[in-house]
Scaffold this motif. Structure first.
Motif, PDB file in Angstrom:
ATOM      1  N   ALA A  37       0.785 -15.451  17.982  1.00 44.07           N
ATOM      2  CA  ALA A  37       2.024 -16.418  17.125  1.00 44.07           C
ATOM      3  C   ALA A  37       2.485 -17.293  18.053  1.00 44.07           C
ATOM      4  O   ALA A  37       3.811 -17.499  18.111  1.00 44.07           O
ATOM      5  N   TYR A  38       1.944 -17.656  19.343  1.00 40.26           N
ATOM      6  CA  TYR A  38       2.568 -18.637  20.116  1.00 40.26           C
ATOM      7  C   TYR A  38       2.655 -19.995  19.479  1.00 40.26           C
ATOM      8  O   TYR A  38       1.687 -20.506  18.788  1.00 40.26           O
ATOM      9  N   PRO A  39       3.945 -20.472  19.607  1.00 49.92           N
ATOM     10  CA  PRO A  39       4.219 -21.732  18.750  1.00 49.92           C
ATOM     11  C   PRO A  39       3.377 -22.790  19.121  1.00 49.92           C
ATOM     12  O   PRO A  39       2.883 -23.399  20.551  1.00 49.92           O
ATOM     13  N   ASP A  40       2.950 -23.668  17.929  1.00 53.27           N
ATOM     14  CA  ASP A  40       2.095 -24.784  18.580  1.00 53.27           C
ATOM     15  C   ASP A  40       2.674 -25.816  19.166  1.00 53.27           C
ATOM     16  O   ASP A  40       1.921 -26.517  20.311  1.00 53.27           O
ATOM     17  N   PRO A  41       3.958 -26.105  19.273  1.00 50.92           N
ATOM     18  CA  PRO A  41       4.569 -27.031  20.308  1.00 50.92           C
ATOM     19  C   PRO A  41       4.291 -26.665  21.872  1.00 50.92           C
ATOM     20  O   PRO A  41       4.255 -27.300  22.616  1.00 50.92           O
ATOM     21  N   MET A  42       4.262 -25.336  22.027  1.00 53.11           N
ATOM     22  CA  MET A  42       4.309 -24.821  23.511  1.00 53.11           C
ATOM     23  C   MET A  42       2.623 -24.924  23.697  1.00 53.11           C
ATOM     24  O   MET A  42       2.493 -25.002  25.037  1.00 53.11           O
ATOM     25  N   VAL A  43       2.000 -24.747  22.793  1.00 47.99           N
ATOM     26  CA  VAL A  43       0.442 -24.909  23.082  1.00 47.99           C
ATOM     27  C   VAL A  43       0.292 -26.525  23.578  1.00 47.99           C
ATOM     28  O   VAL A  43      -0.368 -26.666  24.717  1.00 47.99           O
ATOM     29  N   TYR A  44       1.028 -27.425  23.000  1.00 44.25           N
ATOM     30  CA  TYR A  44       1.021 -28.669  23.706  1.00 44.25           C
ATOM     31  C   TYR A  44       1.465 -29.049  24.894  1.00 44.25           C
ATOM     32  O   TYR A  44       0.927 -29.491  25.879  1.00 44.25           O
ATOM     33  N   ALA A  82      -1.529 -38.509  23.067  1.00 47.94           N
ATOM     34  CA  ALA A  82      -0.524 -37.114  23.096  1.00 47.94           C
ATOM     35  C   ALA A  82      -0.052 -36.971  21.690  1.00 47.94           C
ATOM     36  O   ALA A  82       0.165 -35.747  21.416  1.00 47.94           O
ATOM     37  N   GLY A  83       0.532 -37.995  21.187  1.00 48.21           N
ATOM     38  CA  GLY A  83       1.238 -37.815  19.760  1.00 48.21           C
ATOM     39  C   GLY A  83       0.100 -36.925  18.887  1.00 48.21           C
ATOM     40  O   GLY A  83       0.424 -36.136  17.943  1.00 48.21           O
ATOM     41  N   GLY A  84      -1.239 -37.632  18.870  1.00 51.22           N
ATOM     42  CA  GLY A  84      -2.236 -36.967  18.052  1.00 51.22           C
ATOM     43  C   GLY A  84      -2.477 -35.694  18.415  1.00 51.22           C
ATOM     44  O   GLY A  84      -2.793 -34.650  17.432  1.00 51.22           O
ATOM     45  N   GLN A  85      -2.414 -35.218  19.824  1.00 53.02           N
ATOM     46  CA  GLN A  85      -2.464 -33.874  20.058  1.00 53.02           C
ATOM     47  C   GLN A  85      -1.519 -32.889  19.444  1.00 53.02           C
ATOM     48  O   GLN A  85      -1.450 -31.604  18.992  1.00 53.02           O
ATOM     49  N   LEU A  86      -0.338 -33.324  19.592  1.00 59.63           N
ATOM     50  CA  LEU A  86       0.855 -32.588  19.383  1.00 59.63           C
ATOM     51  C   LEU A  86       0.670 -32.264  17.615  1.00 59.63           C
ATOM     52  O   LEU A  86       0.903 -31.086  17.024  1.00 59.63           O
ATOM     53  N   LEU A  87       0.237 -33.273  16.746  1.00 58.62           N
ATOM     54  CA  LEU A  87       0.034 -33.132  15.341  1.00 58.62           C
ATOM     55  C   LEU A  87      -1.341 -32.314  15.089  1.00 58.62           C
ATOM     56  O   LEU A  87      -1.449 -31.255  14.216  1.00 58.62           O
ATOM     57  N   PRO A 199       9.523 -32.630  26.479  1.00 61.33           N
ATOM     58  CA  PRO A 199      10.702 -32.574  25.849  1.00 61.33           C
ATOM     59  C   PRO A 199      10.628 -32.477  24.505  1.00 61.33           C
ATOM     60  O   PRO A 199      11.641 -31.627  23.856  1.00 61.33           O
ATOM     61  N   VAL A 200      10.111 -33.349  23.944  1.00 68.33           N
ATOM     62  CA  VAL A 200       9.864 -33.318  22.345  1.00 68.33           C
ATOM     63  C   VAL A 200       9.222 -31.940  21.863  1.00 68.33           C
ATOM     64  O   VAL A 200      10.022 -31.489  20.902  1.00 68.33           O
ATOM     65  N   ALA A 201       8.346 -31.534  22.509  1.00 69.61           N
ATOM     66  CA  ALA A 201       7.748 -30.271  21.949  1.00 69.61           C
ATOM     67  C   ALA A 201       8.681 -29.176  22.192  1.00 69.61           C
ATOM     68  O   ALA A 201       8.855 -28.325  21.476  1.00 69.61           O
ATOM     69  N   VAL A 202       9.334 -29.237  23.451  1.00 70.45           N
ATOM     70  CA  VAL A 202      10.417 -28.067  23.805  1.00 70.45           C
ATOM     71  C   VAL A 202      11.355 -28.135  22.425  1.00 70.45           C
ATOM     72  O   VAL A 202      11.877 -27.205  22.121  1.00 70.45           O
ATOM     73  N   LEU A 203      11.883 -29.290  22.336  1.00 67.77           N
ATOM     74  CA  LEU A 203      12.850 -29.505  21.216  1.00 67.77           C
ATOM     75  C   LEU A 203      12.418 -28.824  20.007  1.00 67.77           C
ATOM     76  O   LEU A 203      13.113 -28.190  19.206  1.00 67.77           O
ATOM     77  N   MET A 204      11.264 -29.181  19.565  1.00 67.39           N
ATOM     78  CA  MET A 204      10.288 -28.734  18.351  1.00 67.39           C
ATOM     79  C   MET A 204      10.287 -27.181  18.336  1.00 67.39           C
ATOM     80  O   MET A 204      10.789 -26.475  17.236  1.00 67.39           O
ATOM     81  N   THR A 205      10.405 -26.616  19.501  1.00 62.93           N
ATOM     82  CA  THR A 205      10.242 -25.104  19.570  1.00 62.93           C
ATOM     83  C   THR A 205      12.023 -24.410  19.523  1.00 62.93           C
ATOM     84  O   THR A 205      12.056 -23.373  19.054  1.00 62.93           O
ATOM     85  N   GLY A 206      12.837 -25.347  20.018  1.00 62.78           N
ATOM     86  CA  GLY A 206      14.312 -24.806  20.016  1.00 62.78           C
ATOM     87  C   GLY A 206      14.451 -24.151  21.260  1.00 62.78           C
ATOM     88  O   GLY A 206      15.407 -23.371  21.494  1.00 62.78           O
ATOM     89  N   GLY A 207      13.800 -24.492  22.263  1.00 60.17           N
ATOM     90  CA  GLY A 207      13.889 -24.064  23.481  1.00 60.17           C
ATOM     91  C   GLY A 207      12.640 -23.579  24.039  1.00 60.17           C
ATOM     92  O   GLY A 207      11.713 -23.319  23.428  1.00 60.17           O
ATOM     93  N   LEU A 208      12.525 -22.921  25.338  1.00 58.75           N
ATOM     94  CA  LEU A 208      11.431 -22.640  25.923  1.00 58.75           C
ATOM     95  C   LEU A 208      11.341 -21.054  25.602  1.00 58.75           C
ATOM     96  O   LEU A 208      12.158 -20.097  25.998  1.00 58.75           O
TER      97      LEU A 208
END
Length: 305
Positions: A37-44, A82-87, A199-208
């Motif tokens: 269940a690793y968050p996808d933003p952290m995968v990014y 990179a934006g495509g990777q995040l999506l 930083p965008v990905a970290v914010l999407m996760t709500g922190g590290l």
């Protein structure tokens, strides 16, 4: 490349490695999320960090172009990629890879249409046939997800957005090459762009998130290193062969391997509409790059100004 300017076949081993690395990565990239269940933003985040490894090899002994032209094109290429990777990472957590990657493989349709509108490039019958098959494929995928609820439409929409983002990225790559930006600098700026979106990905996760077992980031790093190294092989293949010949490998063969491995590893089976969409998507992308291969596109020395 020979002294006469005729491309050699030195790109073939790198293109073959690209197919293997990206094909395997596409099939197993969702494992960290499914198993831990690793968050996808952290995968990014992990993917962006793994890009540093091939970037170091790419720029070793080469000059990193920090000029305005290289930086402008490099950031445009990097941010769309990179934006495509995040999506894409989000899409892979909620949808099957054997459907998502054929849609992403339709990105040449976006590049072809942008070249037609912005660069006034003429399109042959093969290109229009490929675009038509691509549109039909998207319709079939839409029909196949009609009864899948919100998540079905969501991963389909995300896959289409990735397709558009990477189509725009390829368009900027073409313009960067015409402007004389070398591949190593382009890859360097791609890495910088990926790091800028952390930083965008970290914010999407709500922190590290630190509460996951070490296996989660470790498995993520292993799978995403396949992605990053595959990108390095793409740069090496592009610098040794015509982009219009290397393109069929990146847009058709790698997704085919992903589809086969996904079906073998996870035992899933596509519906009739999905299977038809997969076939049309791969056929459409192949037709578009086949038309490009028939044109006389010169090979530029990646070290040339």
């Amino acid at each position: 490349m020979t002294g006469s300017g005729v491309p050699t076949r030195g790109w073939i081993p790198y293109a073959g490695l690209l197919v293997v690395f990206w094909g395997v990565w596409g099939a197993i990239s969702s494992l960290p999320t499914k198993l831990y269940a690793y968050p996808d933003p952290m995968v990014y985040v992990v993917w962006a960090l793994t890009m540093l490894v091939p970037a170091w090899f790419s720029l070793r002994g080469r000059k990193f172009d920090r000029g305005r032209v290289a930086a402008g094109y490099g950031l445009a290429i990097g941010l769309t990629g990179a934006g495509g990777q995040l999506l894409l990472f989000k899409a892979l957590t909620i949808g099957p890879a054997y459907v998502i990657f054929p849609i992403v493989a339709l990105s040449p349709a976006v590049t072809v249409l942008l070249a037609f509108v912005a660069l006034r490039e003429r399109l042959g019958g093969w290109s229009w046939a490929g675009v038509l098959l691509a549109l039909v494929a998207v319709v079939l995928f839409s029909v196949s997800t009609g009864d899948s609820g919100t998540s079905g439409w969501l991963y389909l929409a995300l896959a289409v957005l990735v397709c558009v983002a990477w189509g725009v990225q390829a368009f900027f790559m073409r313009k960067a090459a015409l402007a004389g930006v070398d591949d190593a600098s382009t890859f360097g700026w791609m890495t910088v762009s990926g790091l800028l979106l952390i930083p965008v990905a970290v914010l999407m996760t709500g922190g590290l998130p630190l509460g996951f077992p070490w296996q989660a980031p470790a498995l993520t790093a292993g799978t995403q290193l396949l992605n990053a190294v595959g990108a390095l092989f793409l740069v090496m293949a592009m610098s040794r062969g015509k982009a219009s010949i290397v393109a069929p490998v990146t847009n058709a063969l790698a997704p085919v391997l992903t589809i086969v491995l996904s079906l073998l590893f996870f035992g899933a089976a596509p519906t009739g509409f999905q299977l038809a969409g997969i076939v049309l998507a791969l056929a459409g992308s192949t037709l578009m790059v086949y038309r490009a291969e028939r044109t006389a596109e010169p090979v530029l020395d990646s070290a040339a100004p």
